[in-house]
Design an enzyme around this catalytic site. Structure first.
Site, PDB file in Angstrom:
ATOM      1  N   THR A  73       0.834  -1.200   0.000  1.00  0.00           N
ATOM      2  CA  THR A  73       0.000   0.000   0.000  1.00  0.00           C
ATOM      3  C   THR A  73       0.870   1.253   0.000  1.00  0.00           C
ATOM      4  O   THR A  73       0.618   2.200  -0.748  1.00  0.00           O
ATOM      5  CB  THR A  73      -0.939   0.001   1.217  1.00  0.00           C
ATOM      6  N   ASN A 152      -6.768  -9.928  -6.665  1.00  0.00           N
ATOM      7  CA  ASN A 152      -6.714 -10.556  -5.350  1.00  0.00           C
ATOM      8  C   ASN A 152      -7.998 -11.280  -4.971  1.00  0.00           C
ATOM      9  O   ASN A 152      -7.990 -12.181  -4.131  1.00  0.00           O
ATOM     10  CB  ASN A 152      -6.387  -9.508  -4.278  1.00  0.00           C
ATOM     11  N   SER A 197       4.557  -7.132  -2.087  1.00  0.00           N
ATOM     12  CA  SER A 197       4.426  -7.351  -0.649  1.00  0.00           C
ATOM     13  C   SER A 197       5.054  -8.683  -0.268  1.00  0.00           C
ATOM     14  O   SER A 197       4.788  -9.706  -0.906  1.00  0.00           O
ATOM     15  CB  SER A 197       2.948  -7.353  -0.249  1.00  0.00           C
ATOM     16  N   HIS A 199       4.607 -10.526   2.495  1.00  0.00           N
ATOM     17  CA  HIS A 199       3.805 -11.529   3.211  1.00  0.00           C
ATOM     18  C   HIS A 199       2.853 -12.292   2.299  1.00  0.00           C
ATOM     19  O   HIS A 199       2.152 -13.202   2.751  1.00  0.00           O
ATOM     20  CB  HIS A 199       3.068 -10.896   4.390  1.00  0.00           C
ATOM     21  N   THR A 235      15.038   4.186   9.380  1.00  0.00           N
ATOM     22  CA  THR A 235      15.943   3.045   9.479  1.00  0.00           C
ATOM     23  C   THR A 235      15.273   1.771   8.979  1.00  0.00           C
ATOM     24  O   THR A 235      14.180   1.419   9.418  1.00  0.00           O
ATOM     25  CB  THR A 235      16.381   2.839  10.940  1.00  0.00           C
ATOM     26  N   CYS A 317      -8.840  -6.664   3.112  1.00  0.00           N
ATOM     27  CA  CYS A 317      -8.779  -5.217   3.314  1.00  0.00           C
ATOM     28  C   CYS A 317     -10.164  -4.591   3.388  1.00  0.00           C
ATOM     29  O   CYS A 317     -10.329  -3.510   3.932  1.00  0.00           O
ATOM     30  CB  CYS A 317      -7.982  -4.569   2.185  1.00  0.00           C
TER      31      CYS A 317
END
Length: 371
Positions: A73, A152, A197, A199, A235, A317
């Site tokens: 996203t 998706n 992504s 995951h 970071t 989502c």
């Protein structure tokens, strides 16, 4: 101890691969250096990050750069930032397919508030876009065309190479959400911007990536210390980057094995759910996704009754929104048909026995509902 449910929601997320977990552990426990520090521990962490970047890039077109992000996203939002660099104000049109993910739709809506015109282009009843119709709406005012590689919700595979070619003919850029296709299907070489992504490929959550073609100039999304090419200050987590890289490398090494396994699971499920109707194309489809409908069933009730299977009624989502699936609506399904549809997502760690047992549970609950 209660048995874990059979997991068939691999579009929402995938289990962490054991090899990925093992690769991440040293960077969580022992190698704690900041990858942006100049000392030896920092340089060691930086080298691990760059190795992971190369692993992720191995599945992408050669002529581009990779920016690590916190999610796909975020990558999509960053990719849309290219619109802020346009030198020609007349190019103010964004075209996206009606079946795009909420991350694309809502980002486009945000740019609409900034003065861009957004056109939601329809798809056919199988979920695939008509190239002839799309060609007629892409014009000299179009700045960006957005289309996802693998949907998706229904698994439909769009003709992205041809869509990108149409966009380029009119001087527009092509943004592609490749989240569900990365590591599973080939990525067209002529896209300009892509979101990924970790995951979704058996990697860790909270890390994604933006790929963009060399020569494109992206404005920074996050300001600060200038990390990640000055586009995303902050970071980096070496552990997450290493996990992403290891997951991508596994996709390379297991490509044929995974493809054959997913096809076998799809074939098994197609047989077990033969009295259901498949939503979306059966010819242009990623086989790890099976979106099916059974007339007159209540999916909300079905999901509450079938406790031994983890499956969904669509995108994770949008699961709490209460709105019917915009993807299924784009195929022409009415509200009753949408409420009678479920999505089954197969993955690397499922077995044919999983499919058979899940089908038995689901089908028995359906027959009980229908009386």
């Amino acid at each position: 101890m209660a048995q874990a449910p059979i997991y068939l929601d691999n579009q929402a997320t995938t289990p962490l691969a054991p090899e990925v977990f093992d690769a991440m552990i040293p960077w969580l426990r022992d190698n704690f250096g900041n990858p942006h520090s100049a000392h030896i521990l920092g340089r060691k962490a930086s080298a691990a990050v760059e190795h992971a970047r190369a692993q992720v890039l191995a599945l992408l077109p050669d002529d581009g750069q990779l920016l690590f992000t916190g999610s796909a996203t975020e990558a999509i939002n960053t990719g849309f930032g290219i619109l802020e660099t346009l030198k020609f104000p007349s190019r103010n049109k964004i075209i996206l397919l009606e079946t795009e993910h909420a991350a694309v739709r809502d980002t486009a809506a945000a740019y609409e508030k900034k003065g861009f015109r957004v056109a939601y282009h329809p798809v056919k009843s199988d979920g695939i876009v008509s190239l002839e119709q799309l060609d007629r709406v892409i014009d000299e005012h179009t700045a960006l065309v957005a289309a996802m590689l693998v949907n998706n919700e229904i698994g439909a595979v769009q003709p992205i190479e041809a869509i990108a070619a149409l966009a380029h003919e009119k001087g527009a850029l092509m943004l592609c959400d490749i989240v569900q296709g990365y590591g599973r299907v080939s990525i067209p070489d002529n896209i300009d911007i892509a979101a990924i992504s970790a995951h979704k490929i058996y990697g860790p959550k909270a890390i994604g990536a933006l790929w963009y073609r060399n020569g494109l100039s992206m404005p920074p999304m996050i300001h600060g210390g200038g990390q990640e090419q000055g586009l995303r200050s902050g970071t980096l987590s070496p552990a997450l980057c290493v996990g992403f890289g290891q997951a991508a490398e596994l996709c390379v090494h297991r490509s044929r094995k995974d493809t054959a396994h997913i096809q076998a699971l799809y074939d098994k499920a197609s047989h077990c759910f033969s009295n259901w109707t498949i939503n979306g194309s059966t010819d242009h489809r990623y086989c790890g996704n099976l979106n099916i409908m059974r007339t007159d069933i209540d999916v909300a009730r079905l999901m509450s009754e079938v406790r031994d299977v983890a499956f969904s009624a669509g995108s994770a989502c949008a699961s709490g929104s209460g709105r019917p699936s915009h993807v299924l609506a784009a195929l022409g399904l009415d509200r009753a048909q949408i409420r009678s549809s479920i999505r089954l997502g197969f993955g690397r760690y499922n077995s044919e026995d999983d499919i058979e047992r899940a089908a038995n549970s689901i089908n028995q609950a359906v027959e009980a509902q229908l009386g």
